[in-house]
Design a protein around this motif. Structure first.
Motif, PDB file in Angstrom:
ATOM      1  N   GLY B  13       0.795  -1.222   0.000  1.00 39.53           N
ATOM      2  CA  GLY B  13       0.000   0.000   0.000  1.00 39.53           C
ATOM      3  C   GLY B  13       0.829   1.276   0.000  1.00 39.53           C
ATOM      4  O   GLY B  13       0.288   2.373   0.005  1.00 39.53           O
ATOM      5  N   GLU B  14       2.174   1.123  -0.009  1.00 38.83           N
ATOM      6  CA  GLU B  14       3.013   2.316   0.098  1.00 38.83           C
ATOM      7  C   GLU B  14       2.993   3.156  -1.180  1.00 38.83           C
ATOM      8  O   GLU B  14       2.493   2.720  -2.205  1.00 38.83           O
ATOM      9  CB  GLU B  14       4.459   1.896   0.396  1.00 38.83           C
ATOM     10  N   ALA B  15       3.557   4.342  -1.107  1.00 40.01           N
ATOM     11  CA  ALA B  15       3.693   5.181  -2.300  1.00 40.01           C
ATOM     12  C   ALA B  15       4.516   4.406  -3.325  1.00 40.01           C
ATOM     13  O   ALA B  15       5.390   3.619  -2.969  1.00 40.01           O
ATOM     14  CB  ALA B  15       4.388   6.481  -1.938  1.00 40.01           C
ATOM     15  N   ALA B  16       4.241   4.617  -4.618  1.00 33.38           N
ATOM     16  CA  ALA B  16       4.925   3.862  -5.660  1.00 33.38           C
ATOM     17  C   ALA B  16       6.428   4.136  -5.612  1.00 33.38           C
ATOM     18  O   ALA B  16       6.850   5.278  -5.489  1.00 33.38           O
ATOM     19  CB  ALA B  16       4.355   4.236  -7.020  1.00 33.38           C
ATOM     20  N   ALA B  17       7.241   3.057  -5.689  1.00 35.50           N
ATOM     21  CA  ALA B  17       8.696   3.216  -5.705  1.00 35.50           C
ATOM     22  C   ALA B  17       9.142   3.727  -7.071  1.00 35.50           C
ATOM     23  O   ALA B  17      10.097   4.491  -7.184  1.00 35.50           O
ATOM     24  CB  ALA B  17       9.372   1.892  -5.386  1.00 35.50           C
ATOM     25  N   VAL B  18       8.454   3.279  -8.121  1.00 35.53           N
ATOM     26  CA  VAL B  18       8.678   3.796  -9.466  1.00 35.53           C
ATOM     27  C   VAL B  18       7.313   4.233  -9.985  1.00 35.53           C
ATOM     28  O   VAL B  18       6.365   3.456  -9.975  1.00 35.53           O
ATOM     29  CB  VAL B  18       9.288   2.718 -10.389  1.00 35.53           C
ATOM     30  N   GLY B  38      16.632   5.970  -1.856  1.00 36.55           N
ATOM     31  CA  GLY B  38      15.179   5.866  -1.716  1.00 36.55           C
ATOM     32  C   GLY B  38      14.410   6.416  -2.902  1.00 36.55           C
ATOM     33  O   GLY B  38      13.190   6.358  -2.932  1.00 36.55           O
ATOM     34  N   ALA B  39      15.122   6.931  -3.903  1.00 38.85           N
ATOM     35  CA  ALA B  39      14.451   7.526  -5.068  1.00 38.85           C
ATOM     36  C   ALA B  39      13.762   6.473  -5.935  1.00 38.85           C
ATOM     37  O   ALA B  39      12.887   6.796  -6.728  1.00 38.85           O
ATOM     38  CB  ALA B  39      15.444   8.314  -5.904  1.00 38.85           C
ATOM     39  N   GLY B  40      14.189   5.209  -5.771  1.00 41.50           N
ATOM     40  CA  GLY B  40      13.585   4.139  -6.574  1.00 41.50           C
ATOM     41  C   GLY B  40      14.535   3.587  -7.622  1.00 41.50           C
ATOM     42  O   GLY B  40      14.130   2.835  -8.507  1.00 41.50           O
ATOM     43  N   SER B  42      17.124   1.345  -7.438  1.00 43.61           N
ATOM     44  CA  SER B  42      17.309  -0.110  -7.465  1.00 43.61           C
ATOM     45  C   SER B  42      16.065  -0.800  -7.996  1.00 43.61           C
ATOM     46  O   SER B  42      16.156  -1.748  -8.781  1.00 43.61           O
ATOM     47  CB  SER B  42      17.620  -0.632  -6.058  1.00 43.61           C
ATOM     48  N   THR B  43      14.906  -0.316  -7.565  1.00 44.90           N
ATOM     49  CA  THR B  43      13.660  -0.901  -8.058  1.00 44.90           C
ATOM     50  C   THR B  43      13.606  -0.773  -9.573  1.00 44.90           C
ATOM     51  O   THR B  43      13.267  -1.727 -10.277  1.00 44.90           O
ATOM     52  CB  THR B  43      12.457  -0.194  -7.414  1.00 44.90           C
ATOM     53  N   LEU B  44      13.979   0.399 -10.076  1.00 47.42           N
ATOM     54  CA  LEU B  44      13.927   0.650 -11.520  1.00 47.42           C
ATOM     55  C   LEU B  44      14.828  -0.317 -12.284  1.00 47.42           C
ATOM     56  O   LEU B  44      14.403  -0.943 -13.267  1.00 47.42           O
ATOM     57  CB  LEU B  44      14.342   2.093 -11.809  1.00 47.42           C
TER      58      LEU B  44
HETATM   59  N1  LIG Z   1      10.797  -5.345  -1.850  1.00 49.51           N
HETATM   60  C1  LIG Z   1      10.303  -4.184  -1.373  1.00 49.51           C
HETATM   61  N2  LIG Z   1       9.190  -4.158  -0.609  1.00 49.51           N
HETATM   62  C2  LIG Z   1       8.685  -2.990  -0.154  1.00 49.51           C
HETATM   63  N3  LIG Z   1       9.217  -1.784  -0.388  1.00 49.51           N
HETATM   64  C3  LIG Z   1      10.332  -1.731  -1.136  1.00 49.51           C
HETATM   65  C4  LIG Z   1      10.938  -2.919  -1.667  1.00 49.51           C
HETATM   66  N4  LIG Z   1      12.039  -2.556  -2.380  1.00 49.51           N
HETATM   67  C5  LIG Z   1      12.112  -1.210  -2.294  1.00 49.51           C
HETATM   68  N5  LIG Z   1      11.087  -0.713  -1.559  1.00 49.51           N
HETATM   69  C6  LIG Z   1      10.829   0.715  -1.299  1.00 49.51           C
HETATM   70  O1  LIG Z   1      10.847   1.418  -2.506  1.00 49.51           O
HETATM   71  C7  LIG Z   1      11.484   2.678  -2.367  1.00 49.51           C
HETATM   72  C8  LIG Z   1      12.628   2.813  -3.329  1.00 49.51           C
HETATM   73  O2  LIG Z   1      13.661   1.923  -2.962  1.00 49.51           O
HETATM   74  P1  LIG Z   1      14.946   1.648  -3.866  1.00 49.51           P
HETATM   75  O3  LIG Z   1      14.494   1.329  -5.237  1.00 49.51           O
HETATM   76  O4  LIG Z   1      15.789   0.651  -3.171  1.00 49.51           O
HETATM   77  O5  LIG Z   1      15.643   3.083  -3.849  1.00 49.51           O
HETATM   78  P2  LIG Z   1      17.160   3.480  -4.148  1.00 49.51           P
HETATM   79  O6  LIG Z   1      17.838   2.325  -4.798  1.00 49.51           O
HETATM   80  O7  LIG Z   1      17.038   4.665  -5.030  1.00 49.51           O
HETATM   81  O8  LIG Z   1      17.773   3.831  -2.840  1.00 49.51           O
HETATM   82  C9  LIG Z   1      11.898   2.779  -0.912  1.00 49.51           C
HETATM   83  O9  LIG Z   1      10.937   3.524  -0.220  1.00 49.51           O
HETATM   84  C10 LIG Z   1      11.907   1.343  -0.449  1.00 49.51           C
HETATM   85  O10 LIG Z   1      11.607   1.255   0.910  1.00 49.51           O
END
Ligand SMILES: Nc1ncnc2c1ncn2[C@@H]1O[C@H](COP(=O)(O)OP(=O)(O)O)[C@@H](O)[C@H]1O
Ligand SMILES: [Mg+2]
Lengths: 221, 327
Positions: B13-18, B38-40, B42-44
């Motif tokens: 339910g959190e704010a979108a990471a990307v 925290g910008a997203g 790694s997720t990207l």
């Molecule tokens: N597997 C996950 N489950 C829940 N939240 C996640 C997960 N991976 C990343 N997040 C959240 O997504 C956001 C972006 O994280 P991340 O992509 O790691 O950022 P960055 O690499 O830019 O530091 C953060 O708020 C992080 O807590």
């Protein structure tokens, strides 16, 4: 009483030691065989893991926690019908093994799960990013990386099983625990008590030393 | 080569990471994504090889929509995309050579002799030929990342993803790893997508860069453009951090102009050329001299006064980009 060790029948002690070793060996083997996959499943179905599955994880955790919270003495008694069904008797070495395994496997599974959690997430991800199947990830990365932790877990479990075998002696399993209780405790033969406890201590020491050596052998630094 | 089309990733339910990223990485390019922790980022990057599934949007590799790939198709895709990590992700239970051999063994399409030869060649290329039998715990951080790179290249991928690959390393080791990546890009035409929070890394090896903030791309462009003329506050802040600078400056009379030159022009004596024979007072208030991946740049903040100021400014405008600032 003319001195120390007069009450000790060395042949009885030898037989009891063999019984304990048989109980320990049999139950440890089965505990590892059952507990390892159980621990791997507990880990894999956990949050954010490869086979993340809330329901399956909750079910496994419930079973493990239930079995771990039942005192072993109760387990010994409650399991008698099942034990008879499985091995035909609830007495002797064979009769002791089912409750020992049911008591120790969940404990070992939890320790395995913890050891797997210690594996660096980046490492698992790297292997996943290579295009590995889940099976390859488990067998080629997770288990090899967690080997020292799993051996340490097996060592702790083996030591716990030694004391479980002693308790199993109460319900007619034989072994060193049985000797300690029947002679050492009920007949006040302190020397029997001391010798059996010393034998159990020696056994735990040997297990621990062997375990520590193995852990060291599998730790690459 | 890599195309993201309006991809979103939301965890629970959190704010979108990307939150709606579209970008294209061209074949053979080194593309950087920079942003705060925290910008997203790694997720990207994990969306590219589907370690993370997009909640919405599409991922295209080589024109093929891979968003919904599963099973063997997904694993084949991953073999075409190498990845390296901040914490290296090496298997501590395996030797350097075994780590590098692993992707090929998992793929199962090469003979033992072939694997052995390839491991040797890869270790040679990353400068670790003498360390094949060591275990990761016996290596320095820079050496571990070299093993990571050799391993990532084992299945001969066309794309390399780097998740903060130098963030755990000291500046000198960082430079040597970046030089290695730069060389691999040039030699093999390897397409590299790297994410980082360090502007230095972007400046030193990227061709283009996107700035990510709270899951969105807030600025994107060629490195020199973005680096010399940042428009978003986050970009400015990241640059200021990299250069350890507060906003300037000295005071002086005259008109204040920012002069920017990139490429060959940056290495000419443009100041003397602009003022030759003229009566001008030139004060340098601030300056940045350096080079991006393959373009030198000079950017000076000048105060220009004196009788012939207009003429000098006209000459500067002819050879450089000129921006007049309020005095
Ligand atoms: N597997 C996950 N489950 C829940 N939240 C996640 C997960 N991976 C990343 N997040 C959240 O997504 C956001 C972006 O994280 P991340 O992509 O790691 O950022 P960055 O690499 O830019 O530091 C953060 O708020 C992080 O807590
Ligand atoms: Mg990150």
């Amino acid at each position: 009483m003319s001195g120390w060790f007069v009450n000790i029948d060395w042949r009885d002690l030898g037989q009891a030691t063999l019984d304990t070793l048989a109980m320990l060996g049999g139950s440890l083997l089965l505990t590892l065989l059952l507990g390892l996959p159980l621990g791997v499943l507990l880990f894999l179905t956990g949050r954010r893991q490869l086979l993340a599955n809330r329901a399956a994880n909750a079910l496994l955790a419930a079973i493990v926690n239930l079995l771990r919270s039942v005192p072993f003495v109760i387990l010994l008694i409650v399991m008698i019908p099942l034990t008879v069904l499985l091995v035909g008797t609830s007495l002797g070495v064979a009769g002791a093994i089912p409750p020992l395994v049911v008591g120790a496997a969940p404990f070992f599974a939890r320790l395995v799960e913890t050891a797997l959690r210690e594996v660096d997430r980046n490492t698992v991800e790297a292997v996943q990013a290579m295009g590995a199947t889940t099976r390859q990830i488990v067998f080629r990365a997770l288990l090899p990386e967690a080997t020292p932790g799993i051996i340490a877990a097996a060592t702790v479990t083996a030591a716990a099983l030694v004391s479980f075998t002693a308790m199993a002696g109460v319900v007619g399993a034989g072994g060193l625990g049985d000797l300690a209780i029947r002679f050492g405790y009920q007949r006040f033969q302190t020397d029997v008590m001391v010798v059996t406890v010393a034998a159990l201590l020696l056994l735990v020491q040997l297990l621990q030393t062997a375990g520590d050596r193995l852990v060291l052998h599998f730790t690459r630094r | 080569m890599i195309e993201l089309q309006d991809v979103h990733k939301r965890f629970g339910g959190e704010a979108a990471a990307v939150a709606g990223v579209s970008l294209t990485v061209a074949r053979g390019e080194i593309f950087g994504v920079i942003g705060r922790s925290g910008a997203g980022k790694s997720t990207l990057i994990r969306l590219v090889n589907l370690l993370e599934r997009p909640s919405a949007g599409r991922v295209l590799i080589d024109g093929q929509d891979v968003t919904a790939l599963e099973g063997e198709g997904l694993r084949a895709l991953r073999r075409r995309i190498g990845m390296i990590f901040q914490q290296f992700g090496l298997l501590g239970s395996r030797s350097v050579a075994e780590n590098v051999a692993l992707p090929m063994k998992l793929a199962g399409d090469r003979s033992g002799a072939e694997i052995k030869a390839r491991v040797a060649a890869l270790l040679e290329r990353v400068g670790l030929a003498d360390h094949a039998r060591k275990y990761p715990a016996q290596l320095s951080g820079g050496q571990k990342q070299r093993v990571g790179i050799a391993r990532a290249l084992a299945t001969d991928p066309a794309i390399l993803l780097c998740d903060e690959a130098t963030s755990a390393l000291d500046p000198e080791t960082t430079r040597s790893i970046l030089a290695l990546l730069d060389g691999l890009n040039r030699e093999l035409g390897l397409t590299i997508l790297l994410i980082t929070h360090e502007m230095d890394v972007v400046r030193d090896i990227c061709d283009r860069v996107a700035v990510l903030d709270r899951g969105r791309v807030v600025e994107i462009g060629a490195v020199a453009d973005l680096f010399l003329k940042p428009s978003h506050p986050v970009t400015r802040a990241l640059i200021a951090e990299a250069e350890h600078r507060e906003t300037p400056v000295r005071q002086a009379g005259g008109r204040r102009v920012r002069v920017t030159l990139t490429g060959a022009a940056a290495e000419t004596p443009f100041l003397t050329e602009a003022t030759r024979g003229l009566e001008v007072d030139l004060t340098i208030l601030d300056g940045r001299i350096g080079r991006t991946r393959d373009r030198p740049y000079s950017q000076l903040l000048l105060a220009v006064g004196g009788r012939d100021a207009e003429q000098a400014l006209a000459r500067l405008a002819a050879c450089a980009e000129l921006e007049e600032l309020a005095a």
